[in-house]
Motif scaffolding. Structure first.
Motif, PDB file in Angstrom:
ATOM      1  N   GLY A  87     -51.858 -30.274 -22.228  1.00 41.92           N
ATOM      2  CA  GLY A  87     -51.241 -28.944 -22.170  1.00 41.92           C
ATOM      3  C   GLY A  87     -50.155 -28.852 -21.111  1.00 41.92           C
ATOM      4  O   GLY A  87     -49.950 -27.796 -20.511  1.00 41.92           O
ATOM      5  N   ILE A  88     -49.426 -29.967 -20.905  1.00 37.92           N
ATOM      6  CA  ILE A  88     -48.379 -29.956 -19.869  1.00 37.92           C
ATOM      7  C   ILE A  88     -47.086 -29.400 -20.495  1.00 37.92           C
ATOM      8  O   ILE A  88     -46.113 -30.117 -20.753  1.00 37.92           O
ATOM      9  CB  ILE A  88     -48.173 -31.359 -19.243  1.00 37.92           C
ATOM     10  N   GLU A  89     -47.124 -28.117 -20.722  1.00 37.06           N
ATOM     11  CA  GLU A  89     -45.941 -27.394 -21.214  1.00 37.06           C
ATOM     12  C   GLU A  89     -45.189 -26.856 -19.999  1.00 37.06           C
ATOM     13  O   GLU A  89     -45.434 -27.292 -18.874  1.00 37.06           O
ATOM     14  CB  GLU A  89     -46.407 -26.274 -22.158  1.00 37.06           C
ATOM     15  N   THR A 132     -40.577 -34.220 -25.258  1.00 38.60           N
ATOM     16  CA  THR A 132     -40.430 -32.881 -24.646  1.00 38.60           C
ATOM     17  C   THR A 132     -39.536 -32.901 -23.399  1.00 38.60           C
ATOM     18  O   THR A 132     -38.796 -31.945 -23.152  1.00 38.60           O
ATOM     19  CB  THR A 132     -41.820 -32.303 -24.319  1.00 38.60           C
ATOM     20  N   SER A 133     -39.576 -33.995 -22.659  1.00 37.17           N
ATOM     21  CA  SER A 133     -38.766 -34.060 -21.435  1.00 37.17           C
ATOM     22  C   SER A 133     -37.263 -34.064 -21.727  1.00 37.17           C
ATOM     23  O   SER A 133     -36.453 -33.870 -20.817  1.00 37.17           O
ATOM     24  CB  SER A 133     -39.145 -35.297 -20.612  1.00 37.17           C
ATOM     25  N   ALA A 134     -36.898 -34.295 -22.998  1.00 34.41           N
ATOM     26  CA  ALA A 134     -35.480 -34.275 -23.362  1.00 34.41           C
ATOM     27  C   ALA A 134     -35.128 -33.031 -24.182  1.00 34.41           C
ATOM     28  O   ALA A 134     -33.995 -32.889 -24.619  1.00 34.41           O
ATOM     29  CB  ALA A 134     -35.136 -35.517 -24.167  1.00 34.41           C
ATOM     30  N   CYS A 191     -34.248 -27.219 -18.913  1.00 33.06           N
ATOM     31  CA  CYS A 191     -33.743 -27.880 -17.687  1.00 33.06           C
ATOM     32  C   CYS A 191     -33.816 -26.968 -16.460  1.00 33.06           C
ATOM     33  O   CYS A 191     -33.010 -27.110 -15.532  1.00 33.06           O
ATOM     34  CB  CYS A 191     -32.308 -28.366 -17.857  1.00 33.06           C
ATOM     35  N   VAL A 192     -34.752 -26.022 -16.475  1.00 37.63           N
ATOM     36  CA  VAL A 192     -34.836 -25.054 -15.375  1.00 37.63           C
ATOM     37  C   VAL A 192     -35.882 -25.490 -14.343  1.00 37.63           C
ATOM     38  O   VAL A 192     -36.998 -25.867 -14.703  1.00 37.63           O
ATOM     39  CB  VAL A 192     -35.191 -23.647 -15.914  1.00 37.63           C
ATOM     40  N   VAL A 193     -35.491 -25.409 -13.078  1.00 36.80           N
ATOM     41  CA  VAL A 193     -36.452 -25.593 -11.985  1.00 36.80           C
ATOM     42  C   VAL A 193     -37.013 -24.206 -11.711  1.00 36.80           C
ATOM     43  O   VAL A 193     -36.334 -23.355 -11.142  1.00 36.80           O
ATOM     44  CB  VAL A 193     -35.763 -26.161 -10.719  1.00 36.80           C
ATOM     45  N   LEU A 199     -41.751 -29.671 -16.290  1.00 31.47           N
ATOM     46  CA  LEU A 199     -40.601 -30.388 -15.723  1.00 31.47           C
ATOM     47  C   LEU A 199     -40.532 -30.127 -14.211  1.00 31.47           C
ATOM     48  O   LEU A 199     -40.462 -31.056 -13.408  1.00 31.47           O
ATOM     49  CB  LEU A 199     -39.333 -29.892 -16.437  1.00 31.47           C
ATOM     50  N   THR A 200     -40.601 -28.852 -13.845  1.00 32.14           N
ATOM     51  CA  THR A 200     -40.561 -28.489 -12.428  1.00 32.14           C
ATOM     52  C   THR A 200     -41.728 -29.122 -11.678  1.00 32.14           C
ATOM     53  O   THR A 200     -41.594 -29.596 -10.550  1.00 32.14           O
ATOM     54  CB  THR A 200     -40.671 -26.949 -12.286  1.00 32.14           C
ATOM     55  N   SER A 201     -42.900 -29.119 -12.309  1.00 34.05           N
ATOM     56  CA  SER A 201     -44.123 -29.543 -11.624  1.00 34.05           C
ATOM     57  C   SER A 201     -44.278 -31.056 -11.550  1.00 34.05           C
ATOM     58  O   SER A 201     -45.143 -31.541 -10.803  1.00 34.05           O
ATOM     59  CB  SER A 201     -45.352 -28.988 -12.366  1.00 34.05           C
ATOM     60  N   PHE A 235     -47.186 -47.373 -20.878  1.00 29.92           N
ATOM     61  CA  PHE A 235     -46.991 -47.688 -22.294  1.00 29.92           C
ATOM     62  C   PHE A 235     -46.285 -46.516 -22.970  1.00 29.92           C
ATOM     63  O   PHE A 235     -46.740 -45.379 -22.905  1.00 29.92           O
ATOM     64  CB  PHE A 235     -48.344 -47.894 -23.002  1.00 29.92           C
ATOM     65  N   GLU A 236     -45.189 -46.827 -23.637  1.00 29.48           N
ATOM     66  CA  GLU A 236     -44.389 -45.773 -24.288  1.00 29.48           C
ATOM     67  C   GLU A 236     -44.092 -46.195 -25.729  1.00 29.48           C
ATOM     68  O   GLU A 236     -43.570 -47.275 -25.950  1.00 29.48           O
ATOM     69  CB  GLU A 236     -43.089 -45.556 -23.493  1.00 29.48           C
ATOM     70  N   LYS A 237     -44.393 -45.322 -26.663  1.00 33.81           N
ATOM     71  CA  LYS A 237     -44.227 -45.708 -28.074  1.00 33.81           C
ATOM     72  C   LYS A 237     -42.755 -45.756 -28.524  1.00 33.81           C
ATOM     73  O   LYS A 237     -42.409 -46.495 -29.426  1.00 33.81           O
ATOM     74  CB  LYS A 237     -45.038 -44.780 -28.989  1.00 33.81           C
TER      75      LYS A 237
HETATM   76  C1  LIG Z   1     -38.559 -25.492 -25.414  1.00 32.56           C
HETATM   77  C2  LIG Z   1     -39.059 -25.964 -24.089  1.00 32.56           C
HETATM   78  C3  LIG Z   1     -38.466 -25.515 -22.907  1.00 32.56           C
HETATM   79  C4  LIG Z   1     -38.955 -25.934 -21.678  1.00 32.56           C
HETATM   80  N1  LIG Z   1     -38.298 -25.561 -20.548  1.00 32.56           N
HETATM   81  C5  LIG Z   1     -38.757 -25.968 -19.346  1.00 32.56           C
HETATM   82  C6  LIG Z   1     -38.074 -25.618 -18.155  1.00 32.56           C
HETATM   83  O1  LIG Z   1     -36.994 -25.038 -18.216  1.00 32.56           O
HETATM   84  N2  LIG Z   1     -38.619 -25.955 -16.976  1.00 32.56           N
HETATM   85  C7  LIG Z   1     -39.796 -26.631 -16.874  1.00 32.56           C
HETATM   86  O2  LIG Z   1     -40.285 -26.854 -15.783  1.00 32.56           O
HETATM   87  N3  LIG Z   1     -40.441 -27.046 -17.993  1.00 32.56           N
HETATM   88  C8  LIG Z   1     -39.932 -26.747 -19.220  1.00 32.56           C
HETATM   89  N4  LIG Z   1     -40.549 -27.162 -20.354  1.00 32.56           N
HETATM   90  C9  LIG Z   1     -41.714 -28.025 -20.237  1.00 32.56           C
HETATM   91  C10 LIG Z   1     -41.352 -29.474 -19.938  1.00 32.56           C
HETATM   92  O3  LIG Z   1     -40.272 -29.897 -20.753  1.00 32.56           O
HETATM   93  C11 LIG Z   1     -42.591 -30.351 -20.211  1.00 32.56           C
HETATM   94  O4  LIG Z   1     -43.690 -29.796 -19.533  1.00 32.56           O
HETATM   95  C12 LIG Z   1     -42.401 -31.776 -19.726  1.00 32.56           C
HETATM   96  O5  LIG Z   1     -41.205 -32.333 -20.230  1.00 32.56           O
HETATM   97  C13 LIG Z   1     -43.602 -32.598 -20.172  1.00 32.56           C
HETATM   98  O6  LIG Z   1     -43.388 -33.931 -19.832  1.00 32.56           O
HETATM   99  P1  LIG Z   1     -44.430 -35.020 -20.302  1.00 32.56           P
HETATM  100  O7  LIG Z   1     -44.049 -36.278 -19.639  1.00 32.56           O
HETATM  101  O8  LIG Z   1     -45.827 -34.500 -20.090  1.00 32.56           O
HETATM  102  O9  LIG Z   1     -44.282 -35.085 -21.892  1.00 32.56           O
HETATM  103  P2  LIG Z   1     -43.222 -35.864 -22.804  1.00 32.56           P
HETATM  104  O10 LIG Z   1     -41.862 -35.775 -22.280  1.00 32.56           O
HETATM  105  O11 LIG Z   1     -43.453 -35.389 -24.193  1.00 32.56           O
HETATM  106  O12 LIG Z   1     -43.692 -37.370 -22.687  1.00 32.56           O
HETATM  107  C14 LIG Z   1     -44.844 -37.862 -23.325  1.00 32.56           C
HETATM  108  C15 LIG Z   1     -44.561 -39.276 -23.738  1.00 32.56           C
HETATM  109  O13 LIG Z   1     -45.752 -39.850 -24.273  1.00 32.56           O
HETATM  110  C16 LIG Z   1     -45.384 -40.733 -25.318  1.00 32.56           C
HETATM  111  N5  LIG Z   1     -46.545 -40.955 -26.168  1.00 32.56           N
HETATM  112  C17 LIG Z   1     -47.243 -40.030 -26.868  1.00 32.56           C
HETATM  113  N6  LIG Z   1     -48.254 -40.610 -27.548  1.00 32.56           N
HETATM  114  C18 LIG Z   1     -48.205 -41.929 -27.269  1.00 32.56           C
HETATM  115  C19 LIG Z   1     -48.982 -43.051 -27.674  1.00 32.56           C
HETATM  116  N7  LIG Z   1     -50.019 -42.927 -28.528  1.00 32.56           N
HETATM  117  N8  LIG Z   1     -48.668 -44.284 -27.196  1.00 32.56           N
HETATM  118  C20 LIG Z   1     -47.611 -44.434 -26.337  1.00 32.56           C
HETATM  119  N9  LIG Z   1     -46.823 -43.401 -25.938  1.00 32.56           N
HETATM  120  C21 LIG Z   1     -47.126 -42.168 -26.380  1.00 32.56           C
HETATM  121  C22 LIG Z   1     -44.262 -39.967 -26.012  1.00 32.56           C
HETATM  122  O14 LIG Z   1     -43.482 -40.823 -26.827  1.00 32.56           O
HETATM  123  C23 LIG Z   1     -43.516 -39.356 -24.851  1.00 32.56           C
HETATM  124  O15 LIG Z   1     -42.432 -40.171 -24.425  1.00 32.56           O
HETATM  125  C24 LIG Z   1     -40.076 -26.795 -21.606  1.00 32.56           C
HETATM  126  C25 LIG Z   1     -40.660 -27.264 -22.794  1.00 32.56           C
HETATM  127  C26 LIG Z   1     -40.135 -26.869 -24.011  1.00 32.56           C
HETATM  128  C27 LIG Z   1     -40.718 -27.419 -25.270  1.00 32.56           C
END
Ligand SMILES: Cc1cc2nc3c(=O)[nH]c(=O)nc-3n(C[C@H](O)[C@H](O)[C@H](O)COP(=O)(O)OP(=O)(O)OC[C@H]3O[C@@H](n4cnc5c(N)ncnc54)[C@H](O)[C@@H]3O)c2cc1C
Length: 371
Positions: free
Chosen positions: A345-347, A42-44, A48-50, A351-353, A32-34
């Motif tokens: 806390g998936i910061e 955050t993924s966009a 973009c670093v591995v 992306l790499t992980s 489910f994606e809003k």
């Molecule tokens: C500035 C910055 C630089 C970074 N650089 C790197 C890097 O170089 N290398 C690296 O490995 N990592 C990097 N990261 C971390 C990486 O981008 C994130 O850890 C990763 O993209 C997280 O993915 P995700 O799927 O958990 O989150 P997201 O991409 O945020 O996806 C979460 C999704 O959940 C959806 N959602 C939220 N709430 C709801 C709801 N109530 N109902 C339905 N949908 C919902 C959102 O719309 C979103 O699409 C960086 C992060 C930042 C901010």
């Protein structure tokens, strides 16, 4: 749909990689994606670093999943011809006193199983990167760059081929446990929905704490409250000042403003680190901060024009001035919520992980259904 086997909330790279993995052997997988499309948050908005895995304490999930994910990402990229470049990275000590920090990173990297790390002296750095002026550098050959969109397209295609279904415009606004099921409610294309499901995987990124809270988990008691930590980027106009990734030694909650070439060779500076209250992707910082930080190790940056590019927001468990916090990835059975797999806390390095997180969540799920 009124019943589903498993619902993954959130289609960022983590939700998609998880859906691709779980749907290999299981039916009835929904995401489910809003938003209108996957991968818009955050993924966009990231570097973009591995990453190689030198920044995280031994045995932490960040260390283990980053090192494993690094190999997995390159494997997927090679197998499916997804654009990527293993550029290598220099972490630089500008002053003698920063060399201790490089040694600490080297030790941590080796403990984490990062291969090929080596120190480079001043002159060797100059040969590789003529614009970089430092005392010493730690070279990490396995660091590289990818296009997160392309990787997400891949995991989306895999998940779809396996029969998983992505429902966009579908926002979860309620979650409760009813006997041995979870009842998820929300809005899909503006209409109310209600669905009962055995397993929920929380991959909601910046809002993962809110999803846990909906279920009744006390996010302050368990340390799950997220802090939005923003990072802006500036683009360097003209001839690229570096070919590799070049980072200072980290200080504070981020990795320090670094230079990152993209797939076209265009170099960005960033991200910086500041906590914010709300999600807003406007670049708010002044370029002076970026110039000053980077001038320390690339003096010629003063000759370049910088333009504001984009911003990203980190879902950090660590508040301002707090120490290291690891990813939370667990079945919340100990809180009475069997089958609620919680990712908070998936910061970075998320992306790499991501592919390794997908495998870990799948293991947790397989153990849950054996119960
Ligand atoms: C500035 C910055 C630089 C970074 N650089 C790197 C890097 O170089 N290398 C690296 O490995 N990592 C990097 N990261 C971390 C990486 O981008 C994130 O850890 C990763 O993209 C997280 O993915 P995700 O799927 O958990 O989150 P997201 O991409 O945020 O996806 C979460 C999704 O959940 C959806 N959602 C939220 N709430 C709801 C709801 N109530 N109902 C339905 N949908 C919902 C959102 O719309 C979103 O699409 C960086 C992060 C930042 C901010």
């Amino acid at each position: 749909m009124e019943e589903a086997n498993i619902v993954i909330i959130g289609a960022g790279i983590v939700g998609l990689a998880t859906a691709a993995k779980i749907s290999e052997r299981n039916e009835g997988v929904y995401v489910f994606e809003k938003n209108s499309k996957y991968g818009q948050e955050t993924s966009a908005h990231n570097s973009c670093v591995v990453h190689s895995g030198i920044h995280y304490p031994k045995n932490s999930l960040k260390a283990q999943l980053c090192v494993k994910g690094n190999h997995m990402i390159y494997e997927v990229c090679e197998k499916y011809e997804i654009p990527h470049k293993k550029l290598g990275k220099l972490t630089v000590a500008v002053e003698e006193k920063e060399i201790d920090e490089l040694e600490r990173l080297m030790k941590m990297g080796e403990e984490n199983g990062v291969e090929g790390l080596k120190f480079l002296e001043k002159e060797d750095v100059k040969k590789l990167e003529p614009n970089v002026e430092v005392e010493k550098a730690l070279y990490s050959p396995s660091t590289g760059i990818v296009e997160p969109d392309e990787i997400m397209n891949h995991y989306y295609a895999e998940a779809s081929r396996n029969g998983a279904i992505l429902a966009t415009y579908t926002e979860v606004t309620g979650l409760r446990k009813v006997k041995d099921r979870y009842e998820i409610s929300g809005f899909s294309l503006g209409e109310k929905f209600n669905v009962k499901v055995k397993t929920v995987v929380n991959c909601a990124g910046l809002y993962a704490d809110k999803i846990a809270e909906m279920l009744g988990i006390d996010i302050d008691k368990y340390g799950y409250r997220l802090h939005f930590c923003k990072g802006d980027y500036f683009r360097v106009v003209g001839r690229p000042p570096v070919k590799m990734l070049v980072y200072p030694v980290p200080k504070g909650p981020g990795l320090g403003i670094h230079l990152t070439p993209d797939m076209a060779g265009v170099v960005r500076l960033g991200p910086n680190t500041y906590y914010v209250e709300k999600v807003d992707y406007k670049v708010e910082s002044s370029e002076d901060e970026f110039r000053e930080d980077v001038e320390r190790f690339v003096p010629s940056i003063s000759d370049y024009q910088l333009v504001p590019d984009f911003a990203g927001i980190r879902p950090k468990l660590q508040g301002p001035d707090e120490g290291f916090r690891d990813f939370v990835i667990k079945n919340e059975a100990d809180k009475g919520f069997h089958g609620f797999i919680n990712l908070v806390g998936i910061e970075s390095p998320g992306l790499t992980s991501a592919p390794a997180i997908g495998e870990l969540v799948n293991e947790i799920y397989q153990n849950e259904i054996k119960r």
